[in-house]
Enzyme design. Structure first.
Site, PDB file in Angstrom:
ATOM      1  N   GLU A   1     -56.019  75.156 -27.554  1.00  0.00           N
ATOM      2  CA  GLU A   1     -55.984  73.826 -28.161  1.00  0.00           C
ATOM      3  C   GLU A   1     -56.072  73.914 -29.682  1.00  0.00           C
ATOM      4  O   GLU A   1     -56.962  74.590 -30.201  1.00  0.00           O
ATOM      5  CB  GLU A   1     -57.134  72.980 -27.601  1.00  0.00           C
TER       6      GLU A   1
ATOM      7  N   GLU B   1     -57.809  73.585 -19.741  1.00  0.00           N
ATOM      8  CA  GLU B   1     -58.248  74.974 -19.808  1.00  0.00           C
ATOM      9  C   GLU B   1     -57.812  75.810 -18.603  1.00  0.00           C
ATOM     10  O   GLU B   1     -57.546  77.000 -18.747  1.00  0.00           O
ATOM     11  CB  GLU B   1     -59.768  75.042 -19.982  1.00  0.00           C
TER      12      GLU B   1
ATOM     13  N   PHE C   1     -64.979  76.129 -26.697  1.00  0.00           N
ATOM     14  CA  PHE C   1     -66.419  76.353 -26.514  1.00  0.00           C
ATOM     15  C   PHE C   1     -66.621  77.088 -25.185  1.00  0.00           C
ATOM     16  O   PHE C   1     -65.949  76.790 -24.198  1.00  0.00           O
ATOM     17  CB  PHE C   1     -67.179  75.027 -26.443  1.00  0.00           C
TER      18      PHE C   1
ATOM     19  N   ASP D   1     -68.791  76.739 -23.055  1.00  0.00           N
ATOM     20  CA  ASP D   1     -69.129  75.785 -21.991  1.00  0.00           C
ATOM     21  C   ASP D   1     -67.887  75.366 -21.212  1.00  0.00           C
ATOM     22  O   ASP D   1     -67.974  74.987 -20.049  1.00  0.00           O
ATOM     23  CB  ASP D   1     -69.752  74.532 -22.606  1.00  0.00           C
TER      24      ASP D   1
ATOM     25  N   HIS E   1     -72.328  72.016 -25.245  1.00  0.00           N
ATOM     26  CA  HIS E   1     -71.534  72.765 -26.225  1.00  0.00           C
ATOM     27  C   HIS E   1     -72.327  73.886 -26.870  1.00  0.00           C
ATOM     28  O   HIS E   1     -72.031  74.286 -27.992  1.00  0.00           O
ATOM     29  CB  HIS E   1     -71.042  71.837 -27.346  1.00  0.00           C
TER      30      HIS E   1
HETATM   31  C1  LIG Z   1     -62.722  70.372 -21.397  1.00  0.00           C
HETATM   32  C2  LIG Z   1     -62.768  70.233 -22.876  1.00  0.00           C
HETATM   33  N1  LIG Z   1     -61.842  70.833 -23.625  1.00  0.00           N
HETATM   34  C3  LIG Z   1     -61.840  70.727 -24.957  1.00  0.00           C
HETATM   35  C4  LIG Z   1     -62.798  69.971 -25.578  1.00  0.00           C
HETATM   36  C5  LIG Z   1     -62.819  69.876 -27.095  1.00  0.00           C
HETATM   37  N2  LIG Z   1     -62.413  68.547 -27.504  1.00  0.00           N
HETATM   38  C6  LIG Z   1     -63.317  67.597 -27.782  1.00  0.00           C
HETATM   39  S1  LIG Z   1     -62.605  66.149 -28.122  1.00  0.00           S
HETATM   40  C7  LIG Z   1     -61.076  66.765 -27.882  1.00  0.00           C
HETATM   41  C8  LIG Z   1     -59.888  65.890 -28.045  1.00  0.00           C
HETATM   42  C9  LIG Z   1     -59.836  64.861 -26.995  1.00  0.00           C
HETATM   43  O1  LIG Z   1     -58.771  64.036 -27.219  1.00  0.00           O
HETATM   44  P1  LIG Z   1     -58.704  62.627 -26.519  1.00  0.00           P
HETATM   45  O2  LIG Z   1     -58.971  62.763 -25.071  1.00  0.00           O
HETATM   46  O3  LIG Z   1     -57.430  61.993 -26.909  1.00  0.00           O
HETATM   47  O4  LIG Z   1     -59.907  61.819 -27.131  1.00  0.00           O
HETATM   48  P2  LIG Z   1     -60.199  61.429 -28.617  1.00  0.00           P
HETATM   49  O5  LIG Z   1     -61.076  62.519 -29.185  1.00  0.00           O
HETATM   50  O6  LIG Z   1     -58.905  61.297 -29.322  1.00  0.00           O
HETATM   51  O7  LIG Z   1     -60.936  60.150 -28.534  1.00  0.00           O
HETATM   52  C10 LIG Z   1     -61.127  68.099 -27.549  1.00  0.00           C
HETATM   53  C11 LIG Z   1     -59.955  68.954 -27.313  1.00  0.00           C
HETATM   54  C12 LIG Z   1     -63.778  69.373 -24.771  1.00  0.00           C
HETATM   55  N3  LIG Z   1     -64.777  68.671 -25.296  1.00  0.00           N
HETATM   56  N4  LIG Z   1     -63.724  69.493 -23.430  1.00  0.00           N
END
Ligand SMILES: Cc1ncc(C[n+]2csc(CCOP(=O)(O)OP(=O)(O)O)c2C)c(N)n1
Ligand SMILES: Cc1ncc(C[n+]2csc(CCOP(=O)(O)OP(=O)(O)O)c2C)c(N)n1
Ligand SMILES: [Mg+2]
Ligand SMILES: [Mg+2]
Lengths: 335, 331, 335, 331
Positions: free
Chosen positions: B36, B68, B91, B93, B136
C-alpha cells in the site's frame, strides 16, 4: 424534509466537527498532542446527516477516522478529546486512544483501526438487533457502520456484506468515499470505482449520494435507517466526498492533485451549507454566527478539560485484560 | 565480515533501507516491491521506498489496494512465477489479516511440494508505537518463530537494516523483516556504501563483557546498551548480544557467551508470556545446566494489550535491565 | 469447434477422472487409503474442457478437490496417486498429500486446502505472466485458478478479483459451481447466487456456462484463455455443475435433496457425453469402449504403483523446510 | 468440586460436547451457535452440533458462508449486542484467515474500551491430523497464549470437554476452546449427567507420582499416561498434570508438583520451538531454581510443517516420554 431546528443541529454538528478536527491537527503539529489522529475534514456533511438521521437506540461501529461519527452519535466532546490525549477522563479511560473510541452509553459500540474490520462486527450487531426485534414502542434498532472507500478492497468487507444481504440484516453500511485510501487515489486501487455496484451484486439495496450535500445525504440515510428498523434489510450508501486534508493529523498533501483539492474545497461542507442557508433564508446570519461562537467555546473548553485531565495511573495497567476476578498470576502478572 | 574496511556513510535506518532497496532493484530485474502506498510521490508511508517507482516504474514498484491477503498471496504467486517480490505490510498487526498466506502458503510451499516450489519472498513490516493504540503496536515475532518455514529478521542498526534486508532479498526462502518505527528515523549509524550483506543467522556481540549476558534484538538493543553503560560505571561488566535474526537463531553465539558469564537476561518488546525469551531461556538452561549461577531472567511486555495512555507504557526500560542484572549478581 | 481427436481426448480425460475418483473413494471406504480425499464426480466435464483448452506453458493453481485439474493439466497419474498415499514416489515426495498436489514440471504450481486462498496466488502468477510478456513465439502465458462456489464467500476471493480486474491480468478464474459448500447449499450462504454478477462488479468479463456440457465449456474456456494470452484481461467463468457425491471421500450425502441429486445424475458427464457422441456419431462405440478399457487399465496400474511405492524415510523429515544449507540447529533440529 | 458424587454416563468427547451445547442453549436463550455447516441435518462436520438447529432453530444455530472473518466478526458483534455466541472455526488452521477478529478485536475490546465492552465469546475449533496435510493439522495454541485477552482451553477427557465448554460459554471473556480430532470420537470416559462445570485455570493431576512431573494437555495426556504406566512397571513414579487451560495458566499446581518431584518434562503436540513448553520450562526454572535436579525437558513437534507422509509423523510418543524421564533420572 428537515425542520429548521434540524438544519440548525446539522450546522452546529458540522461546525463542531470542523473546529475540533482542525484543533486536534494543530495540537498534533505543535507537538502538544502525541497521538495518531485522523482528521475528518470533508466528512462533516455526511456525519451531520447521520446525526439527524439516527434515533436513540441505534448502534454505531466506526473506524480510526471517527471524530465526526462520535460527535454525530452524541458522545461527550470533553471525554472524547480526553481519550485522544490518553487521559484518565477519556471515554475509554485513556486505554483506547483516538483510533479506538468506544461509548456504549450512547450506543457507540466500537471503533476499529484495522481497515474494514468493523463491517463483520456491525453484521453481528445487526443479527442481535434482528433477533431482539422491535422494542416496546414497536420500533426496531438499526446498526450503522462507517468506513472509507479504501475499505471496500479488503476481504472483511466482502464477507460482511454477503452475510448482511443473505440474512437481510438491519444494517446501514455507510461508505465515506473521500476518494483516497491514504496516499492512493481510488482509480489506482479499484478494478471498478462503482462501489455501490459491488454492494448491489450481493443483492443489497445500494445508493450513491452527494456527501457534500448534507440535506440530500440525510434523506438517503433516513430512508436506509427506516428500512433497517422496519425489517427491510440492509442498505449500502456510498456518500461521495473528498478528503480536504492529508491522511493523518501530521501528513502532508503534496501528492493530491491541486486542482482536484481546490475544486473539493469549493464544496467544503460548513461554508457551503452556510451559504445555502443564507441564500434560502432557512437560517439567519445571526443564528449561524451564534452557533459558530458557541462551537468555538465548546471546543476550547473540551481541549482545556482534556489537557487538564490526569494521566492514567500505572496500577490500571492490568485492569480490564479480563473481567474482574480472573487471575493473571500464571501469565506473570503479580497482583 | 569484509576483508577490507568498507567505505561507510552515516545514515538513518530509513535511508539504509531505501539504499538496500535501490541496490537490490538495480542488481536484479526480478526484484519487485508491492504494498500500500509504496509508489512515489509518497514512496511509502514512512517514505522508505521513496524514488523507487520513479526509477523502476510502477510495474516493479506497485501500489496495491488495501488487501493484505491479496498482497501476500500475489507475492507468493510472483515468487512461484520466478520473481523475487518484496511485499510491504504497513504494520505488523496487519499480518493478522493475511496470516494464512504467510503461514499456510509462503512458509509451507517448499515443504509441501517436496522441495519443488521455492518462495523467495521478503515481507517488510513495521512495528508502531503506543501512540497508535493497541492495534498498531504489537511485536508478534514469536508467532512467526513458532511457524516453521519462515525466517524472522529484526535489525537494530542502520547498517544491519541494509545488510540484513539485502540478505533477505537474496534468500531463497520467505523472510519476515521487521522495521521498528522507533528506530527507522532515529537510529543513525555508519552504513557501508554500496552492496552490503549481513548473513542471516549470525548474532552480533554489541558490547563485550564477562559478568552477565543480555540477549536482545531490535529496539531493545539500545536499552541494553544504555543499561550496560550504566552498569559499567558501577563496575559491572555486561555482554550485550543482538540476535539480529530470530530464525535462524544463532544459539552458538548465545551459549558461548553465557558459558562465560554464567548469567543471562533476555530482553524484548514482545510479551514475556510465551514470547521469544521463553525459548531462549529454555535453550540456555537445557544447554548450560550446571554452569548457570542463576536462572535466566526474562524482561518483556506484560500480559495486557498495548495501552494507549502514556502512563501505562509497559516495555522494559534500562532501569529494569539494571535491576535484573543486579538481581542476577545477588545485589 | 473441437476436432474428433479433441473429443476423444476429452472423453478419455473424463472417464479417467471418474474412474480414479471412484477408486480413491472406494479405497478410503475400505480403509486402505488413510487420507482426506475429495472426490471430483460432477466436475469431469469442466476438467476435460480445461484439459483441451489449456496450452503448454499455462499455469494452474488448484484446490484440495484437485484430482480432475491435475489430470487435465497433464500430471502423471501414478505419481499423483502415490502422493495421495503419501508415498516416496508421490509428486511431492509424499509430503503434500491429496490436498496439496504440486507438479511444476507441467506448470501445476500449487494447490491450497484453505478455501479461496489460491485466488491471490494466481493473481501473483498473473502479474508474473504479464511482466514476462509473450514468449518467443509471440504468445503470452495464461494462469488458471479453480475453486468452488463456496469460495466466493471468502475475503481472499474479493481481494484477488479486484486486483486482477485492476491490473487486467491474464488470469482465468474458473468457478466450479457444484451448488454446495460442504453440507450447505448455495442459497443458504449467498446473498445473491449470481456469482458471475459479483465478478462483473469488479469490472471483469464474467460468463456462466453449463459445466455438464464439456463442449460448450471448452469453447468458453478457450475464449477466456485466448483473452488472457493476448493481454485482454481476466475472465471469470462460472461453470454450473452439481456435486455427484458427498463432500469428502468418506462422507454421506443423506442431506442432499434426493430429486436434485437424481436430476443431476441424469447429466453425469461421462455417460451423457457418451450418449451424445453416439447420437451425433462423432465417436464410434468401439472407440469409446476402447478408451474406457484403456482407462480402467491405467487406473489399476496407477493404484498398484502407488501402493507398492515405499514409505517416506524418516530422515527426510527436516529436508525442504528451507533450501539446503540453512541450519536448523538453533530451532532444535540436530543435523 | 461437587459436594455429592454426581450421576455419570460413559460417553465420547463428541457426545459430551453435544450435551454441553444442548444444556447451554437450553439454559440461556442468549446462547447462539454460528459456523459452517453447524445446522442439521449434518449438525457440524464432526456432528458435534447435531440436533441443535432442529431444537433451537436456525436463528440460534446459524450455518454461515465460508467466511471466517465474517463469522468471528459477527460473533464479536453479537457479544457486543448482548448475546453469548459460540463460533465454530472448523480447523484451527483457519484461525489464520480470521486472526484479526480474534486478536485485534475479541481479545482487546474490553481493554481498549476501558472495561466498557465485554466479549463473552466462545470459539470452538478443531485440530486435525496428519492425514489432512500441513494446512489442517496445526497446534497453534502458543499464538493465543501470546495474545493477552483471550483464554485458551484444551480438554483431554470427555468430562472436561463438557465441563470446560460450559465454563467457557459462561465466561465473560473470549475463550478459544480446542477440540482435537484425535480425541473427539475415541476419547470416552465418565461424564457427569446434567450441568457440569470445570473452572477455567485449574489443572488436574491425572496420576500422582513423586519422581518426575510430566506436564501436558490435550491429546498428549494419553501419551503421558501410557508412559507413566510403563514407567511404573519399571518402578518409576511419575506425576501427570493435565493443564486443561493454558490461559489462565495454573502455575500453582505445576510448581507444587515440581517442588516435590524436582524434575519435569513438558509435553505437547505444538512445535517445541517457541511453544507452550518454553513458557512452562522458563517459569518452572525461574521459580524453582536450586530445587530442580535437572533442567526441564521439552517434548513437542519438530521444526517443520506437518508432514503428510505417515513415516514422518513428528509428534512425541510414549517412548519419547519414557526416554526423557530416564534422562532426567540419569539412566
Ligand atoms: C488492514 C489494514 N491495512 C492497512 C491499514 C493502514 N491504513 C490506515 S487508513 C488507510 C486508508 C484507508 O482508506 P479508506 O478506507 O478510504 O478510509 P479513509 O482513511 O480515506 O477514511 C490505510 C491503508 C490499516 N489500518 N488496516
Ligand atoms: C478457509 C476455509 N474454511 C473452511 C474450510 C473447510 N472446507 C473445506 S472444503 C469446504 C467447502 C468448499 O466449498 P466450495 O468452495 O463450493 O468447493 P467444493 O468443495 O464444493 O468443491 C469447506 C467449508 C477450508 N478448507 N478453508
Ligand atoms: Mg478514503
Ligand atoms: Mg461447491
Amino acid at each position: 424534509m428537515l425542520t429548521t431546528s434540524e438544519l440548525q443541529d446539522m450546522y452546529r454538528l458540522m461546525a463542531l466537527i470542523t473546529a475540533t478536527s482542525n484543533r486536534a491537527c494543530a495540537e498534533v503539529k505543535a507537538g502538544s498532542l502525541q497521538s495518531a489522529f485522523y482528521p475528518v475534514r470533508g466528512l462533516e456533511g455526511v456525519c451531520a446527516a447521520l446525526g439527524v438521521a439516527k434515533q436513540p437506540g441505534d448502534q454505531l461501529v466506526s473506524t480510526y477516522r471517527s471524530l465526526g461519527d462520535a460527535l454525530a452519535w452524541g458522545s461527550d466532546l470533553r471525554r472524547v478529546i480526553a481519550e485522544i490525549y490518553g487521559r484518565a477522563d477519556g471515554v475509554c479511560g485513556g486505554k483506547g486512544g483516538p483510533m479506538h473510541l468506544h461509548d456504549t452509553s450512547v450506543g457507540y459500540m466500537t471503533s476499529t483501526g484495522i481497515v474494514g474490520s468493523g463491517i463483520p462486527i456491525a453484521v453481528g450487531l445487526g443479527i442481535a438487533a434482528q433477533l431482539d426485534g422491535p422494542n416496546s414502542n414497536g420500533t426496531g434498532r438499526a446498526v450503522v457502520t462507517t468506513f472509507g472507500d479504501g475499505a471496500t478492497s479488503i476481504g472483511a468487507f466482502h464477507e460482511g456484506m454477503n452475510m448482511a444481504a443473505l440474512w437481510k440484516l438491519p444494517v446501514l453500511f455507510l461508505c465515506q468515499n473521500n476518494q483516497w485510501g491514504e496516499h492512493t487515489p481510488i482509480a489506482e486501487y479499484a478494478g471498478s470505482t462503482d462501489l455501490a455496484g459491488r454492494a448491489a451484486s450481493y443483492g443489497m439495496t445500494a445508493v450513491k449520494v452527494d456527501g457534500f450535500d448534507p440535506v440530500a445525504t440525510a434523506d438517503v440515510l433516513r430512508e436506509a435507517l427506516e428500512r433497517a428498523r422496519s425489517d427491510g434489510g440492509p442498505t449500502f450508501v456510498e456518500a461521495m466526498t473528498y478528503r480536504l486534508t492529508g491522511h493523518s493529523g501530521s501528513a502532508d498533501y503534496s501528492y493530491m492533485p491541486a486542482e482536484e483539492l481546490a475544486a473539493a474545497l469549493e464544496r467544503d461542507p460548513v461554508p457551503s451549507f452556510r451559504r445555502a442557508m443564507l441564500t434560502s433564508g432557512q437560517i439567519s446570519e445571526a443564528d449561524l454566527d451564534s452557533i459558530e461562537a458557541s462551537v468555538a467555546a465548546t471546543v476550547d473548553d473540551a481541549f482545556t478539560f482534556a489537557q487538564a485531565s490526569p494521566e492514567v495511573e500505572g496500577h490500571l495497567r492490568y485492569r480490564d485484560v479480563f473481567a474482574e476476578g480472573a487471575s493473571l498470576a500464571g501469565m506473570g502478572v503479580r497482583a | 565480515m569484509n576483508e577490507q574496511t568498507p567505505l561507510t556513510e552515516t545514515m538513518t535506518m530509513a535511508a539504509a533501507l531505501n539504499s538496500a532497496l535501490h541496490l537490490a532493484m538495480d542488481a536484479d530485474s526480478k526484484v519487485l516491491l508491492l504494498g500500500e502506498d509504496v509508489a512515489d510521490p509518497i514512496g511509502g508511508v514512512l517514505k522508505i521506498s521513496k524514488g523507487l517507482s520513479t526509477k523502476y516504474g510502477r510495474d516493479r514498484v506497485r501500489p496495491t489496494p488495501i488487501a493484505e491477503s491479496g498482497i501476500i498471496g500475489a507475492a507468493v504467486g510472483l515468487a512461484l512465477g520466478g520473481y523475487k517480490p518484496i511485499a510491504e505490510i504497513m504494520f505488523m498487526d496487519f499480518t493478522t489479516v493475511c496470516l494464512d498466506q504467510i503461514v499456510n502458503h509462503a512458509a509451507k510451499l517448499r515443504y509441501m511440494s517436496g522441495g519443488h516450489t521455492a518462495v523467495p519472498l521478503t515481507i517488510r513490516t513495521g512495528v508502531g508505537t503506543r501512540r497508535f493504540g493497541a492495534q498498531h503496536a504489537q511485536n508478534l515475532e514469536a508467532w512467526f518463530m513458532h511457524t516453521p518455514g519462515i525466517k524472522v529478521v529484526v535489525p537494530a542498526t542502520a547498517a544491519d537494516a541494509k545488510g540484513l534486508l539485502m540478505s533477505c532479498i537474496d534468500d531463497p526462502d520467505p523472510c519476515l523483516f521487521i522495521e521498528h518505527f522507533d528506530l527507522v528515523f532515529t537510529q543513525k549509524d555508519e552504513v557501508p556504501v554500496g552492496e552490503h550483506r549481513v548473513p542471516l543467522g549470525q548474532a552480533a556481540i554489541r558490547r563485550p563483557g564477562d559478568q552477565v549476558t543480555v540477549i536482545t534484538y531490535g529496539t531493545q538493543v539500545r536499552t541494553a546498551m544504555a543499561a550496560a553503560q550504566e552498569l559499567a560505571e558501577q563496575g559491572i561488566s555486561v555482554e550485550v548480544i543482538d540476535l539480529r535474526t530470530l530464525v535462524p537463531l544463532d544459539m552458538d553465539t548465545v551459549l558461548e557467551s553465557v558459558e562465560k558469564t554464567r548469567r543471562a537476561v533476555v530482553l524484548h518488546d514482545a510479551h514475556t508470556f510465551c514470547g521469544p525469551g521463553a525459548e531462549l531461556a529454555a535453550q540456555i538452561t537445557e544447554n548450560l545446566w550446571g554452569e548457570l549461577l542463576a536462572p535466566v531472567l526474562r524482561l518483556g511486555a506484560g500480559y495486557s494489550p498495548v495501552p494507549f495512555a502514556a502512563g501505562l507504557d509497559f516495555h522494559p526500560t534500562a532501569d529494569d535491565v539494571v535491576a535484573a542484572v543486579g538481581q542476577l549478581l545477588g545485589r
